[in-house]
Write a protein that holds these residues in place. Sequence first.
Motif: not given
Length: 189
Positions: A125-126, A130-133, A166-168, A176-181
């Motif tokens: 998720e972002l 929002t689900v990114a995949g 990117i994956v904090p 889940r994991l959270v992304l900050t791409p």
Amino acid sequence: MSSTPTGSTPGAPRPDTEYLVGIAVRAHGLRGELVVDVHTDSPDERFAAGASLIAQRPGAPSGTLTVESARPHSGRLLVRFVEVPDRDAAEALRGTRLLVAADAITPPADDEEFHVHQLEGLRAELVDGTVAGTVREVVHGPGGELLVLARPGGGPDILVPFVQAIVPTVDLAGGRLVLTPPEGLLDPA
């Protein structure tokens, strides 16, 4: 790579599950050594002398192989198994998947470390939710690990560097994991 079993909680191993730690690529030399593609962060532990691995070959029943010795070779391992006396026996193992039972895997001591099977199946998720995949696979590359994300609704997979910037957040309990791409990382190719 291994995959999360259907119906299980992402990141939670089931005792009847096996995880991929290597694939026998080809025979090497005349004494029965095998070139093995490593699929584990713990090759010293998984391929230590005396370690027992589950061997799965297409069209053959599963068996057990006992590591006699292992040594690095060109980014892979050269492994001798007690049950493989010569080149012919090694050649017969080409393509064999080398697995370890889930109950043989101890959790990492550091909260910032994860086994591959714990990450596969997690929802990515972002920060805004929002689900990114979904994490389909973890690829070990020369520059570090990459998360392979299956996009929601299909499309080409996304490769995301598995780094703190990117994956904090990795929330195993929440699946889940959270992304900050950085900008453009998640754009379609």
